[in-house]
Design a protein around this motif. Sequence first.
Motif, PDB file in Angstrom:
ATOM      1  N   TYR A   6      24.832  25.548  67.134  1.00 55.09           N
ATOM      2  CA  TYR A   6      24.403  26.942  66.965  1.00 55.09           C
ATOM      3  C   TYR A   6      23.442  27.067  65.780  1.00 55.09           C
ATOM      4  CZ  TYR A   6      24.576  31.926  66.012  1.00 55.09           C
ATOM      5  OH  TYR A   6      24.238  33.221  65.761  1.00 55.09           O
ATOM      6  N   THR A   9      20.092  25.639  66.692  1.00 55.74           N
ATOM      7  CA  THR A   9      19.404  26.532  67.619  1.00 55.74           C
ATOM      8  C   THR A   9      18.798  27.711  66.874  1.00 55.74           C
ATOM      9  OG1 THR A   9      20.904  25.917  69.402  1.00 55.74           O
ATOM     10  CG2 THR A   9      19.681  27.947  69.693  1.00 55.74           C
ATOM     11  N   ALA A  14      15.868  22.552  69.870  1.00 59.13           N
ATOM     12  CA  ALA A  14      16.465  22.506  71.210  1.00 59.13           C
ATOM     13  C   ALA A  14      17.724  21.631  71.120  1.00 59.13           C
ATOM     14  CB  ALA A  14      15.485  21.913  72.206  1.00 59.13           C
TER      15      ALA A  14
END
Length: 83
Positions: A6, A9, A14
């Motif tokens: 998380y 991201t 990616a």
Amino acid sequence: GVTTAYALTERGHAVTVLDRHRYPAMETSFANGGQLSASNSEVWNSSATILKGLQWMFRKDAPLLMRLTPSWHKYSWIGEFVW
């Protein structure tokens, strides 16, 4: 792992998360519950906490509430948790 994915991201990377189990949290986090608060710290599956939980089931202001509607998955999980 999921927290790291998380965070990556959010920074624009990616990310692909692979898990060897069918569902998330089925290994290191599986059945590993606990509560930590300013005035209370204890393991959830201790006999004292299980007794508290049974008493809480009959209170309207229960800090932990579990509905007793029939479900094989729920009752098998409870059995594993207590075991």
